[in-house]
Design an enzyme around this catalytic site. Structure first.
Site, PDB file in Angstrom:
ATOM      1  N   LYS A  92       0.855  -1.186   0.000  1.00 48.78           N
ATOM      2  CA  LYS A  92       0.000   0.000   0.000  1.00 48.78           C
ATOM      3  C   LYS A  92       0.888   1.231   0.000  1.00 48.78           C
ATOM      4  O   LYS A  92       1.985   1.223   0.582  1.00 48.78           O
ATOM      5  CB  LYS A  92      -0.896   0.017   1.251  1.00 48.78           C
ATOM      6  N   GLY A 190     -21.956   5.719   4.610  1.00 44.40           N
ATOM      7  CA  GLY A 190     -20.955   6.129   3.629  1.00 44.40           C
ATOM      8  C   GLY A 190     -21.480   6.001   2.214  1.00 44.40           C
ATOM      9  O   GLY A 190     -21.826   4.909   1.775  1.00 44.40           O
ATOM     10  N   LEU A 191     -21.549   7.133   1.503  1.00 43.94           N
ATOM     11  CA  LEU A 191     -22.110   7.147   0.151  1.00 43.94           C
ATOM     12  C   LEU A 191     -21.101   7.683  -0.855  1.00 43.94           C
ATOM     13  O   LEU A 191     -21.420   8.522  -1.695  1.00 43.94           O
ATOM     14  CB  LEU A 191     -23.393   7.988   0.123  1.00 43.94           C
ATOM     15  N   GLY A 192     -19.882   7.188  -0.756  1.00 44.85           N
ATOM     16  CA  GLY A 192     -18.878   7.489  -1.767  1.00 44.85           C
ATOM     17  C   GLY A 192     -19.148   6.664  -3.018  1.00 44.85           C
ATOM     18  O   GLY A 192     -20.261   6.155  -3.218  1.00 44.85           O
ATOM     19  N   ASN A 193     -18.147   6.501  -3.856  1.00 46.35           N
ATOM     20  CA  ASN A 193     -18.344   5.745  -5.096  1.00 46.35           C
ATOM     21  C   ASN A 193     -18.838   4.327  -4.838  1.00 46.35           C
ATOM     22  O   ASN A 193     -19.763   3.845  -5.493  1.00 46.35           O
ATOM     23  CB  ASN A 193     -17.037   5.694  -5.888  1.00 46.35           C
ATOM     24  N   VAL A 194     -18.218   3.652  -3.857  1.00 48.63           N
ATOM     25  CA  VAL A 194     -18.624   2.276  -3.546  1.00 48.63           C
ATOM     26  C   VAL A 194     -19.988   2.255  -2.868  1.00 48.63           C
ATOM     27  O   VAL A 194     -20.887   1.500  -3.264  1.00 48.63           O
ATOM     28  CB  VAL A 194     -17.575   1.591  -2.660  1.00 48.63           C
ATOM     29  N   GLY A 195     -20.150   3.082  -1.842  1.00 49.43           N
ATOM     30  CA  GLY A 195     -21.393   3.072  -1.081  1.00 49.43           C
ATOM     31  C   GLY A 195     -22.611   3.396  -1.922  1.00 49.43           C
ATOM     32  O   GLY A 195     -23.660   2.753  -1.776  1.00 49.43           O
TER      33      GLY A 195
END
Length: 356
Positions: A92, A190-195
């Site tokens: 990482k 969480g509502l990012g790209n994945v969420g």
């Protein structure tokens, strides 16, 4: 951006003494004065192959915070890649800085040069704070990057969401005997790209959604698109639901939140969800079924690793995350052990099979 003593010998000594140091094979502190780049690249384990893991850009307060994240996340990638059946080790990278203020194509190119200097020991990709455009800038300096126009499949988040969706179905089957989402409530934090993509999958499958995010616009968008209800992010884990899906920052499952959980299943995309090693056991003691994070959220790295296969093959591989979780759930019951412990054992079994 100034960061004192970022690449000194003191950092190297501190790295070996760090509580998150876990026999990491290589830790690189990188700096580029012209662009202001400060980066840490942590390579944890390469027994299965070259280390693969995304690069995260975040406004860490200091180098120690960045090092903590790099060490912990790289170890997680070792286990994630092992459990996904990939012939890649774990690594990482983190870049210190606010992506909204400090990120430039030149800085990304400089980071790519640091990656290239490792000669293929580490392969990078997109993570928090970076975009497909950033991958193109990195790709101008190294071939050891995935998610570019040359390697196809820029944004891996849809595949992460697909894997989490199938993981939620597997958890429902194990807990309730059916993966039918009609009438089931999911509290999605969480509502990012994945969420947000996960919310779409769940809505189309008939689930009732309770959503939360610090971004009020994302919350309103989900309310409008999915007829979702909303709750404050700090209360998302308390919602009486069938599934709690943490898709934001890590360490959200801890001594404070676990007793407050309102769902019998925890299955979400966030990395490093357990704050302490014993938190998996605390979930099991409450009868809460936990889908180990690095297993359920592996869809993105699978997409980067299998960048040259047909879409149908890739989607089938990502959907197999549900089958892997089912094996973990059953083995956890048979061995009377928390699911996170079983996942670690299974990953270590695969890693040990490559020992000379």
């Amino acid at each position: 951006m100034e960061l004192a003593s970022s690449t000194s010998r003191r950092d190297e000594t501190t790295a070996f003494d760090h509580p998150e140091f876990d026999g990491h094979e290589k830790i690189v502190f990188g700096h580029d004065a012209q662009t202001g780049l400060y980066t840490v690249i942590a390579i944890h384990d390469t027994r299965l192959g070259p280390a693969m893991g995304g690069c995260r850009m975040w406004p860490y307060a200091n180098m120690q915070e960045a090092l903590t994240d790099a060490l912990r996340l790289s170890r997680g990638m070792t286990y994630k890649n092992a459990m996904a059946g990939l012939d890649y080790g774990g690594g990482k990278a983190v870049i210190i800085g606010d992506p909204k203020l400090h990120k430039t194509p030149e800085l990304m190119h400089a980071f790519g040069q640091k990656v290239d200097a490792l000669g293929g020991l580490y392969i990078t990709g997109e993570d928090v704070g970076l975009t497909p455009a950033d991958m193109e800038s990195i790709g101008g300096a190294t071939e050891h990057v995935r998610g570019t126009s040359k390697t196809h499949r820029g944004d891996p988040s849809p595949y992460t969401a697909l894997g989490v969706y199938n993981g939620i179905q597997a958890a429902l089957r194990h807990k309730f005997g059916s993966d039918d989402l009609h009438g089931r409530t999911v509290s999605l934090q969480g509502l990012g790209n994945v969420g947000f993509t996960l919310a779409r999958f769940l809505h189309h499958a008939g689930a009732d959604l309770v959503v939360s995010d610090i971004n009020e616009k994302a919350v309103q968008k989900a309310i409008d698109a999915f007829s979702a209800k909303s709750v404050n992010p700090e209360d998302a884990h308390k919602v009486e639901a069938d599934v709690f899906a943490p898709c934001a920052l890590g360490a959200g499952l801890n001594a404070v939140t676990i007793p407050e959980l309102g769902a019998p299943i925890v299955a979400g995309a966030a990395n490093n969800q357990l704050a302490e090693p014993g938190d998996g056991a605390a979930l099991a003691e409450r009868g809460i079924l936990y889908a180990p994070d690095y297993v359920i959220n592996a869809g993105g790295v699978i997409a980067l690793a299998l960048h040259d296969v047909e879409d149908e093959v890739l989607e089938t591989t990502v959907r197999n995350i549900g089958e892997t979780l089912t094996i973990i759930f059953r083995r956890a019951e048979a061995e009377s052990a928390p699911t996170d412990v079983i996942a670690d054992r299974m990953a270590e079994e695969r890693l040990s099979s490559r020992d000379v």
